[in-house]
Every structure is written in C-alpha cells, then in structure tokens.
Design an enzyme around this catalytic site. Structure first.
Site, PDB file in Angstrom:
ATOM      1  N   MET A 162       3.854   7.351 -24.673  1.00 35.15           N
ATOM      2  CA  MET A 162       3.833   8.716 -25.209  1.00 35.15           C
ATOM      3  C   MET A 162       4.473   9.707 -24.233  1.00 35.15           C
ATOM      4  SD  MET A 162       2.837   8.404 -28.221  1.00 35.15           S
ATOM      5  CE  MET A 162       2.893  10.137 -28.589  1.00 35.15           C
ATOM      6  N   GLU A 163       4.298   9.464 -22.948  1.00 35.21           N
ATOM      7  CA  GLU A 163       4.934  10.331 -21.950  1.00 35.21           C
ATOM      8  C   GLU A 163       6.450  10.186 -21.991  1.00 35.21           C
ATOM      9  OE1 GLU A 163       0.730  10.228 -21.097  1.00 35.21           O
ATOM     10  OE2 GLU A 163       2.146   8.645 -21.615  1.00 35.21           O
ATOM     11  N   LEU A 220      -4.923  12.940 -28.547  1.00 37.06           N
ATOM     12  CA  LEU A 220      -5.753  11.824 -28.112  1.00 37.06           C
ATOM     13  C   LEU A 220      -5.185  11.064 -26.917  1.00 37.06           C
ATOM     14  CD1 LEU A 220      -6.879  10.537 -31.611  1.00 37.06           C
ATOM     15  CD2 LEU A 220      -8.027  12.157 -30.090  1.00 37.06           C
ATOM     16  N   CYS A 221      -4.156  11.613 -26.274  1.00 39.73           N
ATOM     17  CA  CYS A 221      -3.585  10.977 -25.082  1.00 39.73           C
ATOM     18  C   CYS A 221      -4.442  11.280 -23.857  1.00 39.73           C
ATOM     19  CB  CYS A 221      -2.161  11.485 -24.824  1.00 39.73           C
ATOM     20  SG  CYS A 221      -0.941  10.749 -25.903  1.00 39.73           S
ATOM     21  N   HIS A 222      -4.556  10.285 -23.004  1.00 42.47           N
ATOM     22  CA  HIS A 222      -5.286  10.464 -21.753  1.00 42.47           C
ATOM     23  C   HIS A 222      -4.374  11.132 -20.720  1.00 42.47           C
ATOM     24  CE1 HIS A 222      -7.434   7.148 -23.718  1.00 42.47           C
ATOM     25  NE2 HIS A 222      -8.480   7.567 -23.042  1.00 42.47           N
ATOM     26  N   ASP A 275      18.342  23.889 -27.629  1.00 49.95           N
ATOM     27  CA  ASP A 275      18.226  25.322 -27.361  1.00 49.95           C
ATOM     28  C   ASP A 275      19.431  25.829 -26.568  1.00 49.95           C
ATOM     29  OD1 ASP A 275      16.835  27.888 -27.295  1.00 49.95           O
ATOM     30  OD2 ASP A 275      16.556  27.460 -25.159  1.00 49.95           O
TER      31      ASP A 275
END
Length: 176
Positions: free
Chosen positions: A118-119, A81-83, A133
């Site tokens: 969120m970014e 739901l992120c733009h 990793d």
C-alpha cells in the site's frame, strides 16, 4: 462474536460485516519490500518540457519524486485500515521512454510485521498526482493509468513479481 476472521474470509472484515484493523502483533518482523508503477500520459511537447525541467511551475520530476516519498510515509493516514510502518527507504524513479508517457516506479522498504504494498501504491499515486498538477496548465487532457503492484518480498507469503506486461496508451493501443 470473534473480532478475527476465519480462513477464506476477507481479513479486514469481521463476521458481522464491519471493518476492522487486522491484529499483526503475533507476526514475525522481517525485511519487506514492494514495488509499484503508474503512467502519466501527456503530449510530445510536454514530454520535452519535462525532460528539460522546463515546465512553467518548475522541475516536475523533482516535485513528483518528493510527493511520492511523502505519500509513502503518510499511507496509514490516508488508507483507513493500514498500519503505520517504520519505512526505511523509498525510491521513486521515472522512465520517459514510453510513447508520450512518464512511467513512475516506487520501491518501498521496511523491517516490520506487515507488507508495504500500500505504501508503494500510495507513493506512485501521489507522485502521479503531483506530476499531473505540474503539467495540467499545459496539457488539460493528461491522464494517469495502469497503477499496480509489480513485486513484493518478505513476510509469510514470501516473494512474488509479475512479468513485464504490455500497457495501453490513452487511445487504447497496446504498447510494450
């Protein structure tokens, strides 16, 4: 039934309980910034290898930095739901001073109608996963902890930041 929510309700959930992308078309465009952090815990020996770019796979921090930048740019593809945002800058920094841990900090900037928290979280997530990793061949017990947003600025809700807090190491001991 209305597609939007009423005050006090979750912004991404309609009255019928279904998820939706929030309409941000009427919001003012402002400069926005967010900073997040995460920790990758490992051994003293691996910390020495990271510090000298001596990991078997190569320079772990360089790989993690690029992964973090790429992650920030792909956030709307990963989080439903992120733009999509026009990201103007991503900075990934590493602090190797924590006891057997690499602290990763990401700051993301944009000029847009919605925030970049969120970014910033996706950037530290991807950088942490890439670092894991790079070191897993020499430390199968490495761990990623304490991911959180540290600060944000811009937009209607203004700016905020949290005071530096103490974080637990993998053994549960509190460190400054």
């Amino acid at each position: 039934m209305s597609q939007e929510t009423t005050p006090g309700k979750l912004s991404h959930v309609r009255e019928d309980g279904s998820a939706h992308m929030v309409d941000v078309s009427d919001k003012a465009e402002t400069s926005r910034q967010a900073t997040a952090e995460a920790y990758v815990h490992t051994t003293e020996e691996v910390m020495a290898l990271i510090n000298t770019a001596g990991m078997p796979k190569g320079d772990a921090l360089a790989v993690a930095r690029i992964a973090g930048i790429m992650g920030a740019k792909k956030t709307s593809e990963l989080i439903p739901l992120c733009h999509p945002l026009p990201i103007s800058k991503v900075v990934i920094d590493f602090d190797l001073d924590a006891a057997n841990a690499v602290r990763i900090e990401a700051t993301v900037k944009t000029r847009g109608v919605t925030g970049v928290e969120m970014e910033a979280l996706t950037a530290v997530s991807t950088a942490s996963l890439a670092l894991y990793d790079m070191i897993k061949a020499v430390d199968k017990h490495a761990s990623i902890t304490d991911m959180r947003v540290l600060a944000k600025s811009g937009g209607k809700s203004g700016s905020w930041d949290i005071a530096p807090q103490r974080h637990p190491n993998p053994e549960g001991e509190i460190q400054a």
